[in-house]
Design a protein around this motif. Structure first.
Motif, PDB file in Angstrom:
ATOM      1  N   ILE A 257       0.839  -1.203   0.000  1.00 45.76           N
ATOM      2  CA  ILE A 257       0.000   0.000   0.000  1.00 45.76           C
ATOM      3  C   ILE A 257       0.871   1.249   0.000  1.00 45.76           C
ATOM      4  O   ILE A 257       0.642   2.199  -0.766  1.00 45.76           O
ATOM      5  CB  ILE A 257      -0.946  -0.009   1.209  1.00 45.76           C
ATOM      6  CG1 ILE A 257      -2.009  -1.103   1.024  1.00 45.76           C
ATOM      7  CG2 ILE A 257      -1.622   1.355   1.375  1.00 45.76           C
ATOM      8  CD1 ILE A 257      -2.957  -1.240   2.185  1.00 45.76           C
ATOM      9  N   LYS A 258       1.905   1.265   0.853  1.00 42.31           N
ATOM     10  CA  LYS A 258       2.781   2.434   0.917  1.00 42.31           C
ATOM     11  C   LYS A 258       3.495   2.661  -0.410  1.00 42.31           C
ATOM     12  O   LYS A 258       3.640   3.801  -0.871  1.00 42.31           O
ATOM     13  CB  LYS A 258       3.803   2.256   2.042  1.00 42.31           C
ATOM     14  CG  LYS A 258       3.211   2.364   3.437  1.00 42.31           C
ATOM     15  CD  LYS A 258       4.275   2.144   4.500  1.00 42.31           C
ATOM     16  CE  LYS A 258       3.663   2.206   5.899  1.00 42.31           C
ATOM     17  NZ  LYS A 258       4.689   1.941   6.952  1.00 42.31           N
ATOM     18  N   ALA A 259       3.951   1.582  -1.039  1.00 41.16           N
ATOM     19  CA  ALA A 259       4.653   1.717  -2.317  1.00 41.16           C
ATOM     20  C   ALA A 259       3.716   2.225  -3.405  1.00 41.16           C
ATOM     21  O   ALA A 259       4.093   3.063  -4.228  1.00 41.16           O
ATOM     22  CB  ALA A 259       5.259   0.381  -2.717  1.00 41.16           C
ATOM     23  N   ALA A 260       2.479   1.730  -3.414  1.00 40.24           N
ATOM     24  CA  ALA A 260       1.515   2.190  -4.416  1.00 40.24           C
ATOM     25  C   ALA A 260       1.202   3.667  -4.222  1.00 40.24           C
ATOM     26  O   ALA A 260       1.108   4.430  -5.195  1.00 40.24           O
ATOM     27  CB  ALA A 260       0.244   1.360  -4.336  1.00 40.24           C
ATOM     28  N   GLU A 261       1.062   4.084  -2.957  1.00 40.75           N
ATOM     29  CA  GLU A 261       0.798   5.497  -2.680  1.00 40.75           C
ATOM     30  C   GLU A 261       2.007   6.361  -3.056  1.00 40.75           C
ATOM     31  O   GLU A 261       1.857   7.442  -3.633  1.00 40.75           O
ATOM     32  CB  GLU A 261       0.455   5.676  -1.206  1.00 40.75           C
ATOM     33  CG  GLU A 261      -0.883   5.079  -0.823  1.00 40.75           C
ATOM     34  CD  GLU A 261      -1.160   5.132   0.669  1.00 40.75           C
ATOM     35  OE1 GLU A 261      -2.347   5.041   1.050  1.00 40.75           O
ATOM     36  OE2 GLU A 261      -0.181   5.261   1.449  1.00 40.75           O
TER      37      GLU A 261
ATOM     38  N   ASP B 115       2.087   6.961  -6.711  1.00 42.77           N
ATOM     39  CA  ASP B 115       0.832   7.522  -7.239  1.00 42.77           C
ATOM     40  C   ASP B 115       0.048   6.521  -8.081  1.00 42.77           C
ATOM     41  O   ASP B 115      -0.560   6.881  -9.110  1.00 42.77           O
ATOM     42  CB  ASP B 115       1.120   8.782  -8.075  1.00 42.77           C
ATOM     43  CG  ASP B 115       1.711   9.904  -7.251  1.00 42.77           C
ATOM     44  OD1 ASP B 115       1.286  10.063  -6.087  1.00 42.77           O
ATOM     45  OD2 ASP B 115       2.616  10.610  -7.742  1.00 42.77           O
ATOM     46  N   LEU B 116       0.049   5.251  -7.671  1.00 41.00           N
ATOM     47  CA  LEU B 116      -0.743   4.234  -8.348  1.00 41.00           C
ATOM     48  C   LEU B 116      -2.127   4.187  -7.705  1.00 41.00           C
ATOM     49  O   LEU B 116      -2.239   4.167  -6.474  1.00 41.00           O
ATOM     50  CB  LEU B 116      -0.067   2.860  -8.245  1.00 41.00           C
ATOM     51  CG  LEU B 116       1.349   2.764  -8.825  1.00 41.00           C
ATOM     52  CD1 LEU B 116       1.910   1.359  -8.614  1.00 41.00           C
ATOM     53  CD2 LEU B 116       1.356   3.113 -10.303  1.00 41.00           C
ATOM     54  N   PRO B 117      -3.184   4.197  -8.496  1.00 40.04           N
ATOM     55  CA  PRO B 117      -4.534   4.168  -7.918  1.00 40.04           C
ATOM     56  C   PRO B 117      -4.769   2.872  -7.150  1.00 40.04           C
ATOM     57  O   PRO B 117      -4.351   1.795  -7.580  1.00 40.04           O
ATOM     58  CB  PRO B 117      -5.447   4.267  -9.138  1.00 40.04           C
ATOM     59  CG  PRO B 117      -4.610   3.787 -10.282  1.00 40.04           C
ATOM     60  CD  PRO B 117      -3.209   4.180  -9.972  1.00 40.04           C
ATOM     61  N   ILE B 118      -5.442   2.983  -6.017  1.00 38.79           N
ATOM     62  CA  ILE B 118      -5.743   1.823  -5.173  1.00 38.79           C
ATOM     63  C   ILE B 118      -7.256   1.718  -5.028  1.00 38.79           C
ATOM     64  O   ILE B 118      -7.903   2.651  -4.528  1.00 38.79           O
ATOM     65  CB  ILE B 118      -5.092   1.941  -3.781  1.00 38.79           C
ATOM     66  CG1 ILE B 118      -3.583   2.173  -3.918  1.00 38.79           C
ATOM     67  CG2 ILE B 118      -5.364   0.688  -2.951  1.00 38.79           C
ATOM     68  CD1 ILE B 118      -2.885   2.443  -2.587  1.00 38.79           C
ATOM     69  N   THR B 119      -7.827   0.614  -5.429  1.00 40.82           N
ATOM     70  CA  THR B 119      -9.270   0.419  -5.303  1.00 40.82           C
ATOM     71  C   THR B 119      -9.610  -0.012  -3.873  1.00 40.82           C
ATOM     72  O   THR B 119      -8.735  -0.404  -3.098  1.00 40.82           O
ATOM     73  CB  THR B 119      -9.765  -0.657  -6.282  1.00 40.82           C
ATOM     74  OG1 THR B 119      -9.204  -1.929  -5.897  1.00 40.82           O
ATOM     75  CG2 THR B 119      -9.351  -0.327  -7.708  1.00 40.82           C
TER      76      THR B 119
END
Length: 430
Positions: free
Chosen positions: A301-305, A308-312
């Motif tokens: 989650i931290k890496a996606a944030e 700037d990768l969208p998280i559903t």
């Protein structure tokens, strides 16, 4: 005429690829001769041409099959595959001897072009061909039909059979030029510094070929990347070679995950060979599909944030789903993979998506059936069926996956469900 007597129009060739000229020949001959059946015979190793390079006999056969619904006489067409996978050169006289022996009461008419008529004397045993069939000749030029009639009469007198002259509209198509255009397209594609949307890429590819090829063949050539120059895609997949990436992943992944990764990579290569997809691209997709799988839930989650990768909402509830999205990101940023089809396949390999492209399908299936897997249901059947029909295999995988998730009371991702619904309807019609 006896009950089992039929007039059969034969069209043989390498079909590398089958194009609008072949279809025009069939339409004209069928209209003029009114045969009971039409047989299309893709050959394996042709007698009068170099063996096809960079394309399998199976791929050429599948392109012919894709064209059948487009033919005006599709209800009487049969594909004769006895020559397709032969290891020896296919000589027409041998084919005609065999067919005459197997179907002694049939009247065969072999369809050729005027160029072939001009070279007919140089064929191997043209007299044996003439003893076992008639020939129909499509002219090069409507303005010289009278000349074609004279040529056919002379050939008929010489070989004691009928040479039918067909007055068809000239369709100027060159298989050699089609292959050259495809190769040039993919070479330019892999040299791009940034890749446009895949839909735009396909539209450009289609526009280039739409006057020479049926839509179904264009789609096949694009999805399988047939005639892509091998050097171009070897250089275009990544500036890092597979061995360097493999060494890096061995340091990052747990032992069992790394072994799984290698299993997926080699299974991707096997499926790519079966379905005529560039093997190097499949190897990259398989090797990198789990390149973010070394992270835990919070890290994902931290890496996606961070990137700037969208998280559903489904991904926040089940962060492991993010490894595919992050895997595509790291494949590009860490391992310098730029090919959008490789990145897309990595991005969707966990849940799938409706109407996956060929590389998506190869990776999705390989991830499930690779040799280290041993807990899923029906693995033996799935491993066998993966080399027969990918659409059906995907349906079977998703059916078993959804059933398993249901018994475990695990939330089902809506994309997974939508993918199953799409492939179930595609393969089962419900």
């Amino acid at each position: 005429m006896l009950a089992d007597e039929k007039t059969v129009l034969l069209l043989g060739g390498t079909f590398n690829p089958i194009h609008n000229g072949h279809i025009a020949m069939l339409d004209s001959a069928y209209e003029a001769l009114k045969p009971d059946e039409v047989w299309i015979m893709p050959n394996g190793i042709p007698a009068h041409k170099e063996a096809p390079v960079g394309i399998s006999a199976q791929a050429r056969l599948e392109m012919v099959e894709a064209c059948l619904p487009l033919l005006s006489m599709s209800d009487v067409v049969r594909i004769e595959t006895s020559e397709t996978h032969r290891a020896e050169v296919s000589f027409t006289f041998q084919t005609m001897l065999r067919l005459h022996k197997e179907y002694p009461s049939y009247r065969f008419i072999f369809l050729i072009g005027e160029d072939s008529l001009d070279a007919y004397d140089t064929w191997v045993h043209p007299e044996i061909i003439a003893e076992n069939c008639e020939l129909a000749v499509c002219g090069r030029d409507q303005n010289s039909f009278e000349l074609l009639l004279r040529k056919c009469k002379a050939a008929g007198d010489k070989y004691h059979t009928t040479f039918h002259a067909l007055n068809m509209k000239l369709v100027d198509v060159s298989s050699t030029e089609i292959r050259r255009e495809c190769q040039g397209f993919w070479s330019s594609y892999y040299k791009m510094e940034s890749f446009p949307d895949e839909r735009k890429v396909y539209d450009d590819f289609r526009e280039m070929l739409m006057n020479t090829l049926p839509e179904a063949v264009i789609q096949y050539l694009y999805s399988h990347r047939i005639y892509a120059d091998s050097k171009a895609y070897l250089e275009g997949s990544s500036t890092m070679n597979l061995e360097d990436i493999r060494k890096d992943l061995k340091k990052r992944l747990k032992g069992s995950r790394y072994e799984h990764t290698l299993g997926v990579m080699y299974t991707c290569a096997s499926l790519a060979m079966r379905y005529s997809y560039p093997m190097q691209d499949a190897l990259y997709a398989g090797l990198l599909h789990d390149c973010a799988k070394y992270m835990g839930a919070d890290e994902l989650i931290k890496a996606a944030e961070k990137h700037d990768l969208p998280i559903t909402e489904a991904e926040r509830r089940n962060p492991s789903l993010l490894h595919a999205k992050l895997g595509a990101y790291y494949a590009k940023e860490r391992y310098d993979v730029t090919d959008p089809q490789i990145l897309h396949a990595i991005r969707v390999h966990t849940t799938g998506i409706p109407n996956m492209n060929l590389l998506d399908q190869i990776l999705f299936v390989a991830d499930y059936i690779e040799p280290n897997r041993d807990k899923a249901k029906n693995l033996t059947e799935l491993r066998n069926h993966a080399f027969i029909n990918l659409d059906e295999t995907i349906t079977m995988i998703l059916r078993d996956t959804l059933a398993y998730l249901d018994t475990c009371n695990v939330e089902i991702d809506e994309t997974t469900q939508a993918t199953y619904d799409f492939y179930r309807k595609l393969t089962m019609g419900d």
